[in-house]
Design a protein around this motif. Sequence first.
Motif, PDB file in Angstrom:
ATOM      1  N   SER A 125      30.336  48.363  27.380  1.00 30.81           N
ATOM      2  CA  SER A 125      29.734  49.651  27.934  1.00 30.81           C
ATOM      3  C   SER A 125      31.127  49.893  28.905  1.00 30.81           C
ATOM      4  CB  SER A 125      28.636  48.898  28.358  1.00 30.81           C
ATOM      5  OG  SER A 125      27.754  49.079  27.729  1.00 30.81           O
ATOM      6  N   LEU A 126      32.118  49.509  29.405  1.00 30.93           N
ATOM      7  CA  LEU A 126      33.152  48.928  29.899  1.00 30.93           C
ATOM      8  C   LEU A 126      34.228  49.600  29.727  1.00 30.93           C
ATOM      9  CD1 LEU A 126      34.029  49.028  33.230  1.00 30.93           C
ATOM     10  CD2 LEU A 126      33.734  46.441  33.201  1.00 30.93           C
ATOM     11  N   MET A 127      34.803  48.957  28.728  1.00 27.52           N
ATOM     12  CA  MET A 127      35.177  49.321  27.416  1.00 27.52           C
ATOM     13  C   MET A 127      35.142  51.389  26.957  1.00 27.52           C
ATOM     14  SD  MET A 127      36.135  46.857  25.258  1.00 27.52           S
ATOM     15  CE  MET A 127      36.209  44.778  25.625  1.00 27.52           C
ATOM     16  N   THR A 128      34.501  51.617  27.238  1.00 27.50           N
ATOM     17  CA  THR A 128      34.375  53.073  26.177  1.00 27.50           C
ATOM     18  C   THR A 128      33.533  53.925  27.121  1.00 27.50           C
ATOM     19  OG1 THR A 128      31.849  52.331  26.063  1.00 27.50           O
ATOM     20  CG2 THR A 128      33.137  51.759  24.301  1.00 27.50           C
ATOM     21  N   ASN A 129      33.828  53.087  28.373  1.00 29.57           N
ATOM     22  CA  ASN A 129      32.853  53.804  29.535  1.00 29.57           C
ATOM     23  C   ASN A 129      34.219  54.581  30.021  1.00 29.57           C
ATOM     24  OD1 ASN A 129      32.734  54.329  32.774  1.00 29.57           O
ATOM     25  ND2 ASN A 129      30.747  55.477  31.443  1.00 29.57           N
ATOM     26  N   ARG A 130      35.751  53.619  30.425  1.00 33.07           N
ATOM     27  CA  ARG A 130      37.321  53.805  31.165  1.00 33.07           C
ATOM     28  C   ARG A 130      37.365  54.370  29.874  1.00 33.07           C
ATOM     29  NH1 ARG A 130      33.063  52.824  34.638  1.00 33.07           N
ATOM     30  NH2 ARG A 130      33.465  51.516  36.579  1.00 33.07           N
ATOM     31  N   ALA A 131      37.667  54.038  28.672  1.00 37.47           N
ATOM     32  CA  ALA A 131      38.318  55.489  27.546  1.00 37.47           C
ATOM     33  C   ALA A 131      38.447  56.534  27.958  1.00 37.47           C
ATOM     34  CB  ALA A 131      38.019  54.807  26.326  1.00 37.47           C
ATOM     35  N   ALA A 132      37.005  57.093  28.173  1.00 42.96           N
ATOM     36  CA  ALA A 132      36.173  58.644  28.213  1.00 42.96           C
ATOM     37  C   ALA A 132      36.578  59.109  30.114  1.00 42.96           C
ATOM     38  CB  ALA A 132      34.522  58.499  28.307  1.00 42.96           C
ATOM     39  N   ARG A 133      36.594  58.246  30.992  1.00 40.84           N
ATOM     40  CA  ARG A 133      36.961  58.597  32.314  1.00 40.84           C
ATOM     41  C   ARG A 133      38.645  58.639  31.750  1.00 40.84           C
ATOM     42  NH1 ARG A 133      33.193  57.700  36.427  1.00 40.84           N
ATOM     43  NH2 ARG A 133      31.197  56.934  35.493  1.00 40.84           N
ATOM     44  N   LEU A 134      39.539  57.957  31.810  1.00 40.17           N
ATOM     45  CA  LEU A 134      40.339  58.390  31.406  1.00 40.17           C
ATOM     46  C   LEU A 134      41.507  59.778  30.156  1.00 40.17           C
ATOM     47  CD1 LEU A 134      41.861  54.348  30.726  1.00 40.17           C
ATOM     48  CD2 LEU A 134      42.599  55.682  32.531  1.00 40.17           C
TER      49      LEU A 134
END
Length: 272
Positions: free
Chosen positions: A61-70
């Motif tokens: 979840s943290l990987m995909t969320n931070r990818a989206a925020r980037l």
Amino acid sequence: HEGCRYCRMKPRTRQLMLLLLIALPAAPVVGYAGFSAGAADNSPAGLVRDVQEAIRMWDFSLMTNRAARLAALPKDEDATAAYHHDYWRGVALLHAVFFAREAGESHRAKRFEPELRREALAVLERASEFPDATADTHAAVVVLLGMTIKDGSWLTALRLGPGLMRHKQAAERDRANPRVAYLLGVGELRSGRSANALAAAREQLLRAVAQFEAERRQPVAGPYEARWGYDHALMFLGEVSQRQGNTEEASSWFARAYAANPHLEKSREMMQ
């Protein structure tokens, strides 16, 4: 790659069949929103820190969320900043792909793997076009293309094979980067099935571990410096040894991986 469909083709066969692909449209890239993963420091440096932590904690979840925020950061006119945004977004998505491919059939990540892989490939291919792109950017593209070729048909191999070879050559220009050896080793492990592919994976991963250990003795140069891969290289060496039938050696590698990162549950489970 050892065992890669494209690499096994005769040059004349490649040329003839590539003609069939000229008129085929490229597959569209599907946007990925990312799972919810708590509050974040939305500065670029904060998001990069979170990506490295997500990899260490093996938190999908943290990987995909931070990818989206980037992806949502304002477009930066500075080429170096734009590259860093794409590189770290791609790294987050790459590891989400690794997670999804290893997950059980019932895990929610599994059904998103093709979409994650398409987006990771699009982002990292764009990042690789920057003049100062690091060699591991190209190596990450090699891994994703290898996975796609393995999962696809002979036509997929013909369409993507030339790009895979081009990015592999670009990656190998910097043999001192431990993430290059690590990713090329993972590529051999994940796209090949033969004993030669396992031997090639082992060679690359052993080189990566030695380079990672030298890197770990050096201070971190800045907030955008990559320091991911060491613990996973140890874990994948365990998998290689296990598939080669060396169970005692495999257990030793898994133990080292778990000692380096207790969040790698797979390593703990595989320790004998």
